[in-house]
Design an enzyme around this catalytic site. Structure first.
Site, PDB file in Angstrom:
ATOM      1  N   GLU A   1       0.824  -1.218   0.000  1.00 54.06           N
ATOM      2  CA  GLU A   1       0.000   0.000   0.000  1.00 54.06           C
ATOM      3  C   GLU A   1       0.854   1.263   0.000  1.00 54.06           C
ATOM      4  OE1 GLU A   1      -0.823  -2.822   1.848  1.00 54.06           O
ATOM      5  OE2 GLU A   1      -2.146  -3.153   0.135  1.00 54.06           O
TER       6      GLU A   1
ATOM      7  N   ASN B   1      -0.686  -8.387  -3.543  1.00 52.54           N
ATOM      8  CA  ASN B   1      -1.513  -7.569  -4.434  1.00 52.54           C
ATOM      9  C   ASN B   1      -0.689  -6.554  -5.222  1.00 52.54           C
ATOM     10  OD1 ASN B   1      -1.575  -6.523  -1.465  1.00 52.54           O
ATOM     11  ND2 ASN B   1      -1.838  -4.696  -2.722  1.00 52.54           N
TER      12      ASN B   1
ATOM     13  N   ASP C   1      -7.067  -5.816  -4.339  1.00 48.27           N
ATOM     14  CA  ASP C   1      -6.267  -6.143  -3.162  1.00 48.27           C
ATOM     15  C   ASP C   1      -6.501  -7.592  -2.747  1.00 48.27           C
ATOM     16  OD1 ASP C   1      -4.486  -5.839  -1.045  1.00 48.27           O
ATOM     17  OD2 ASP C   1      -5.999  -5.059   0.315  1.00 48.27           O
TER      18      ASP C   1
END
Length: 576
Positions: free
Chosen positions: A194, A265, A307
């Site tokens: 992220e 992801n 994700d």
């Protein structure tokens, strides 16, 4: 004073706290790791195959109701405790949030030593948890949030060596994963998708800490797989910060010397900002453990936009097919499908089949030969495009371990269903240390069906029959706990917001026993045997995603707002 602070930041100012000398410690050899004794629990999932299975059978479906707590100990930490108790002989090792390792006498609970590495000033991470230690020789290996891997003396907790895995300030990476020891190296990868981290694994020499190899999950231009990333135009450099972090420990085929590791992801989450299949995101990689060379792979879904990380390595099993045993891989993935894959001696991976195990509204079909899915574009969020997809980003099963019993032939899956996510993508500048997933963290719009009879539960699937045999469901809780199964046909599980540790009949799912702990359990159970007695251990300590979702469920469903936090180790055995 300034010099003292710098030593603290490096973890050098903290010697272990000794509360008594450890007894004789049997070195953990490569042979023991490849064939672990039932009386010990030498790695996070019990064996290299990833079974989370104990061959001990003193505790059975007939007597498990007589389980009593033998000892417990507070860890002194809050936040989510996600590491299992690792046991070798009389010694138990438990890692906790915020870079701490505790060593106990596994029979009595007496604290032997405590190691703590202080976090450097200015450090920040989404999760401050740790998912376990690794053992080899006379050392304990632990990775720290601030991107270091450290070797500790197993008897005393004294630091032997430490090496840098990543630069947390420059890379925005941090480590929550347990390391994995294979032959003469210890292997670990960081989190941070992220934050735009390009995922990788690093291997270090067990004795010296010298880096042996690095394997990136996202190929650089010219490397195999790079053609699946944008080659020109606005997104041509997407690979540099493309995600694919490898933040869970892998599994290992010791017979054929093949390492299997899951890949996370994409970064940012929106696939339209990195057009293409994007190898090796959301995949399993087969690697040479000596070099990190990629020998094979399977990508669960291409151009990940949800994700739906594939960070959990599949479990190594053998399938019964046409009267023969076929080496295989099986995994319940975050995207809502269970995958049956064939593994070849050379590391090549072939798709066999995939079956849906929770509500899923994105895949319209899966190619029966390749496993490649086709998508309903309405369920695929993009830049400036809003979409609702099921399951939500926490998936049908998040990071918690599934378990496999060779006695029942079943795979046991801690799952969550009837939840979806609505996202609208945007372009976010990547700034080191700042969220850059392409969606605001405040806009994670989780939607749980208020009319659904359950959210969390456990499913038991026949590996050869490819069908669900039984399930347990929880009407008022998600399931964020790993499961463990034993040769006594007992399945142990936590994961629920009522703080219970439970035992089920692994053959039919009947609830046999439960015990309330002070906090919720999101760590994997383990089992060991000392002086004629089988013990079952689990670490209680609610937090991180489970706590965040509990707050959301309070707002939407009126559930209890908070589950008590605070870590503690619990050990159970049968009454004499």
């Amino acid at each position: 004073m300034k010099r003292l602070l710098s030593l603290t930041a490096l973890g050098l100012a903290f010697a272990p706290f000794l509360a008594g000398a450890a007894g004789d410690y049997k070195p953990v050899t490569a042979q023991r790791l490849a064939n672990p004794e039932p009386e010990n629990w030498l790695m996070t999932k019990g064996n290299y195959q990833g079974w989370s299975y104990s061959a001990l059978d003193q505790i059975t479906t007939a007597n498990v109701k007589k389980l009593k707590p033998v000892w417990s100990a507070a860890t002194g930490m809050t936040s989510g405790h996600e590491a299992p108790a690792i046991v070798n002989g009389d010694m138990m090792f438990v890692s906790t949030p915020r870079n701490q390792v505790l060593a106990f006498n596994a029979k009595t609970g007496r604290l032997l030593w405590r190691y703590k590495r202080e976090l450097p000033e200015g450090f920040g991470a989404l999760h401050v948890t740790n998912r376990g230690v690794a053992l080899a020789g006379d050392k304990v290996y632990v990775a720290s949030l601030d991107c270091m891997i450290t070797a500790l003396d197993a008897k005393t907790g004294a630091k032997v060596w430490e090496s840098e895995v990543c630069d947390w300030q420059k890379d925005s990476a941090y480590i929550t994963s347990a390391p994995l020891v294979v032959k003469n190296v210890v292997i670990v990868g960081p989190s941070g998708g992220e934050f735009g981290v390009r995922g990788f694994l690093k291997a270090f020499d067990l004795e010296t800490g010298k880096e042996v190899w690095t394997r990136y999950a996202v190929p650089a231009p010219g490397e195999p797989g790079s053609e699946t990333w944008p080659q020109e135009g606005r997104w041509k450099d997407a690979w540099k910060n493309g995600g694919g972090t490898m933040w869970m420990p892998g599994n290992y085929d010791a017979k054929n010397d093949v390492l299997y590791w899951g890949v996370g992801n994409g970064a940012p989450w929106l696939g339209d900002q990195r057009p293409g299949d994007n190898l090796y995101l959301a995949s399993v990689l087969a690697l040479n453990p000596d070099t990190g060379e990629i020998k094979g792979h399977h990508q669960y879904h291409w151009n990940d936009s949800w994700d739906w990380a594939g960070m959990n390595a599949p479990t190594l099993v053998e399938f019964e097919r046409n009267g023969k045993k076929v080496p295989g891989l099986i995994s319940a993935q975050r995207n809502g499908y269970i995958y049956w894959l064939d593994r070849k001696p050379d590391g090549k991976i072939d798709f066999n089949k995939a079956l849906r195990y929770v509500k899923q509204n994105v895949f319209t079909s899966i190619d029966p030969k390749t496993g490649r899915p086709t998508y309903d574009e309405a369920g695929k969020p993009g830049t400036g495009k809003t979409a609702t997809y099921c399951p939500s980003l926490w998936g049908g099963k998040d990071w918690p371990f599934e378990a496999y019993s060779p006695k029942t032939g079943m795979l046991y899956i801690p799952f969550n269903d009837n939840h979806c996510m609505t996202l609208t993508g945007k372009i976010q500048e990547r700034i080191p240390g700042q969220w850059s997933a392409g969606v605001e963290i405040t806009e994670l719009n989780l939607k749980v069906d208020k009319n659904a009879p359950f959210v969390g539960g456990i499913q038991a699937w026949s590996v050869d029959g490819a069908k669900e045999n039984w399930r347990e469901t929880y009407a008022a809780s998600w399931n964020f706990g790993s499961v463990m199964v034993t040769a006594g046909n007992v399945l142990f599980a936590g994961g629920t917001n009522d703080r219970m540790f439970r035992a089920y009949d692994a053959r039919n799912g009947k609830l046999l026993w439960e015990f309330p702990t002070p906090s919720g359990i999101i760590s994997p159970p383990s089992s060991y045997f000392i002086d004629g007695k089988q013990y079952v251990a689990v670490v209680s300590g609610w937090g991180v995603d489970a706590a965040w979702i509990q707050g959301k469920m309070h707002d939407s469903h009126g559930w209890e707002k908070q589950v008590p936090e605070g870590g503690s180790v619990w050990v159970f055995a049968l009454e004499d």
